[in-house]
Design a protein around this motif. Sequence first.
Motif, PDB file in Angstrom:
ATOM      1  N   GLN A 214       0.681  -0.998   0.019  1.00 51.27           N
ATOM      2  CA  GLN A 214       0.008  -0.074   0.101  1.00 51.27           C
ATOM      3  C   GLN A 214       0.923   1.386   0.130  1.00 51.27           C
ATOM      4  N   LEU A 215       1.734   1.252   0.770  1.00 51.34           N
ATOM      5  CA  LEU A 215       2.767   2.258   0.880  1.00 51.34           C
ATOM      6  C   LEU A 215       3.564   2.574  -0.428  1.00 51.34           C
ATOM      7  N   LEU A 216       3.728   1.510  -1.182  1.00 54.78           N
ATOM      8  CA  LEU A 216       4.456   1.685  -2.447  1.00 54.78           C
ATOM      9  C   LEU A 216       3.502   2.315  -3.207  1.00 54.78           C
ATOM     10  N   MET A 217       2.331   2.291  -3.315  1.00 54.93           N
ATOM     11  CA  MET A 217       1.421   2.621  -4.316  1.00 54.93           C
ATOM     12  C   MET A 217       1.190   4.383  -4.134  1.00 54.93           C
ATOM     13  N   HIS A 218       1.558   5.008  -3.073  1.00 52.13           N
ATOM     14  CA  HIS A 218       1.457   6.222  -2.908  1.00 52.13           C
ATOM     15  C   HIS A 218       2.576   7.076  -3.415  1.00 52.13           C
ATOM     16  N   GLU A 219       2.448   8.185  -3.891  1.00 51.76           N
ATOM     17  CA  GLU A 219       2.992   9.131  -4.632  1.00 51.76           C
ATOM     18  C   GLU A 219       4.216   9.482  -3.627  1.00 51.76           C
ATOM     19  N   GLU A 220       4.067   9.716  -2.593  1.00 44.09           N
ATOM     20  CA  GLU A 220       5.169  10.355  -1.660  1.00 44.09           C
ATOM     21  C   GLU A 220       6.320   9.285  -1.539  1.00 44.09           C
ATOM     22  N   SER A 221       6.013   8.266  -1.870  1.00 48.02           N
ATOM     23  CA  SER A 221       6.927   6.790  -1.536  1.00 48.02           C
ATOM     24  C   SER A 221       8.260   7.109  -2.300  1.00 48.02           C
ATOM     25  N   ASN A 222       8.025   7.858  -3.291  1.00 50.02           N
ATOM     26  CA  ASN A 222       9.325   8.032  -4.125  1.00 50.02           C
ATOM     27  C   ASN A 222      10.449   8.401  -3.421  1.00 50.02           C
ATOM     28  N   TYR A 224      11.123   7.853  -0.374  1.00 51.19           N
ATOM     29  CA  TYR A 224      11.555   6.806   0.568  1.00 51.19           C
ATOM     30  C   TYR A 224      12.412   5.524  -0.085  1.00 51.19           C
ATOM     31  N   SER A 225      13.272   4.933   0.361  1.00 49.39           N
ATOM     32  CA  SER A 225      13.921   3.961   0.002  1.00 49.39           C
ATOM     33  C   SER A 225      13.074   2.655   0.312  1.00 49.39           C
ATOM     34  N   ILE A 226      13.308   1.421  -0.535  1.00 45.45           N
ATOM     35  CA  ILE A 226      12.561   0.478  -0.079  1.00 45.45           C
ATOM     36  C   ILE A 226      12.489   0.058   1.331  1.00 45.45           C
ATOM     37  N   GLU A 227      13.936   0.253   1.925  1.00 39.18           N
ATOM     38  CA  GLU A 227      14.033  -0.252   3.214  1.00 39.18           C
ATOM     39  C   GLU A 227      13.356   0.685   4.291  1.00 39.18           C
ATOM     40  N   GLY A 228      13.299   1.858   3.930  1.00 42.86           N
ATOM     41  CA  GLY A 228      12.598   2.780   4.618  1.00 42.86           C
ATOM     42  C   GLY A 228      11.054   2.501   4.766  1.00 42.86           C
ATOM     43  N   LEU A 229      10.618   2.151   3.662  1.00 46.84           N
ATOM     44  CA  LEU A 229       8.986   1.909   3.579  1.00 46.84           C
ATOM     45  C   LEU A 229       9.175   0.511   4.493  1.00 46.84           C
ATOM     46  N   ALA A 230      10.018  -0.515   4.345  1.00 46.80           N
ATOM     47  CA  ALA A 230       9.828  -1.691   5.221  1.00 46.80           C
ATOM     48  C   ALA A 230       9.761  -1.504   6.567  1.00 46.80           C
ATOM     49  N   TYR A 231      10.456  -0.494   7.067  1.00 45.82           N
ATOM     50  CA  TYR A 231      10.494  -0.083   8.392  1.00 45.82           C
ATOM     51  C   TYR A 231       9.319   0.592   8.807  1.00 45.82           C
ATOM     52  N   LYS A 246       9.816 -12.162   0.219  1.00 45.51           N
ATOM     53  CA  LYS A 246       9.965 -13.317  -0.991  1.00 45.51           C
ATOM     54  C   LYS A 246       8.948 -14.615  -0.614  1.00 45.51           C
ATOM     55  N   LYS A 247       8.970 -14.654   0.761  1.00 48.20           N
ATOM     56  CA  LYS A 247       8.188 -15.842   1.303  1.00 48.20           C
ATOM     57  C   LYS A 247       6.686 -15.502   0.759  1.00 48.20           C
ATOM     58  N   GLU A 248       6.230 -14.343   0.993  1.00 48.66           N
ATOM     59  CA  GLU A 248       4.842 -14.127   0.764  1.00 48.66           C
ATOM     60  C   GLU A 248       4.320 -13.996  -0.623  1.00 48.66           C
ATOM     61  N   THR A 249       5.213 -13.393  -1.523  1.00 50.22           N
ATOM     62  CA  THR A 249       4.856 -13.081  -2.932  1.00 50.22           C
ATOM     63  C   THR A 249       5.643 -13.601  -4.040  1.00 50.22           C
ATOM     64  N   GLY A 250       6.843 -14.321  -3.496  1.00 48.96           N
ATOM     65  CA  GLY A 250       7.565 -15.099  -4.374  1.00 48.96           C
ATOM     66  C   GLY A 250       8.571 -14.447  -5.338  1.00 48.96           C
ATOM     67  N   GLN A 251       8.647 -13.235  -4.836  1.00 50.31           N
ATOM     68  CA  GLN A 251       9.299 -12.048  -5.696  1.00 50.31           C
ATOM     69  C   GLN A 251      10.057 -11.273  -4.661  1.00 50.31           C
ATOM     70  N   THR A 252      11.107 -10.410  -5.139  1.00 48.66           N
ATOM     71  CA  THR A 252      11.955  -9.643  -4.415  1.00 48.66           C
ATOM     72  C   THR A 252      11.223  -8.397  -4.333  1.00 48.66           C
ATOM     73  N   PRO A 253      11.448  -7.557  -3.246  1.00 48.94           N
ATOM     74  CA  PRO A 253      10.755  -6.069  -3.314  1.00 48.94           C
ATOM     75  C   PRO A 253      11.050  -5.321  -4.724  1.00 48.94           C
ATOM     76  N   LEU A 254      12.346  -5.493  -4.980  1.00 50.30           N
ATOM     77  CA  LEU A 254      12.656  -4.612  -6.307  1.00 50.30           C
ATOM     78  C   LEU A 254      11.804  -5.255  -7.521  1.00 50.30           C
ATOM     79  N   GLN A 255      11.848  -6.675  -7.636  1.00 47.90           N
ATOM     80  CA  GLN A 255      11.179  -6.867  -8.668  1.00 47.90           C
ATOM     81  C   GLN A 255       9.706  -6.748  -8.642  1.00 47.90           C
ATOM     82  N   TYR A 256       9.264  -6.601  -7.759  1.00 48.50           N
ATOM     83  CA  TYR A 256       7.752  -6.281  -7.340  1.00 48.50           C
ATOM     84  C   TYR A 256       7.342  -4.864  -7.653  1.00 48.50           C
ATOM     85  N   GLN A 257       8.479  -4.007  -7.081  1.00 45.35           N
ATOM     86  CA  GLN A 257       8.418  -2.517  -7.609  1.00 45.35           C
ATOM     87  C   GLN A 257       8.722  -2.441  -9.135  1.00 45.35           C
TER      88      GLN A 257
END
Length: 265
Positions: A214-222, A224-231, A246-257
Amino acid sequence: MLVLDIAYRSGFHLFGFRNSDNIIQLINFYTDIGAIVSCILYGVLALLLWLKFKSATKTSQSAATQRALFWTRALILVDLLTTVAAIGYVALTIYNDGFVIGQIKTYYHPYVALTFYVYFLCYMCYFLPEIEILSPALMEQNKKNTSHDYSKIIALIRQKIEQDRLYADIDLSVQKLADSLSIPVREISAALNYGVGKNFNDFVNAYRVGYFKQLLMHEESNSYSIEGLAYEAGFKSKASFYRAFKKETGQTPLQYQKGIEQKLV
């Protein structure tokens, strides 16, 4: 050592020897020494395996993992105490040059220690259901029979986590959740394991991964780094986040992004 003990006892019995004869007592003594060596080797190997397991799970917050670490450590300590009791018997026997001190036989105290060891194993298995000492078929049937009993607890857990956004708390633990719901930790763990099919850590991480998306879909997420959003989503470390994602989606966060960015284009 047990097989050897039975074999020579049976053999000597056929030739008219009794358990009180010196030769039987002597063989008993050396058999006990062999058993002590076996216990020491087992204790050392078990300790090395426990240290390896502890190192491999040092980033895990799972309540089941922490219980496993606690009980296996306790088991090793009990094994150590039993071995010490057996060594004490051998030392007393050598020092006293016999098997009786006063009216007390020197092998009584290791027998008491072994009895305690057996009762401890039973106690441990009762309080650590993850061992699953029942047959797989019986365990599956048990899960089917008990899963509906946990539906109310699962509903309360979901309601509490979602309404209070507890998943965003990086210090959330099964104990903290249990305290907030006034439900025993054991019942919460059982409800998640049998009713949902996940341990506490995986259950909460699924919420965190969803919130990260959900955070990744917000415009202001740009900004933040991936690690920042994870925190922000509640993950305490980069390693635990990447592993859970990876366990939940089968992808790495970067692949998903990247997949999201391609869809937007």
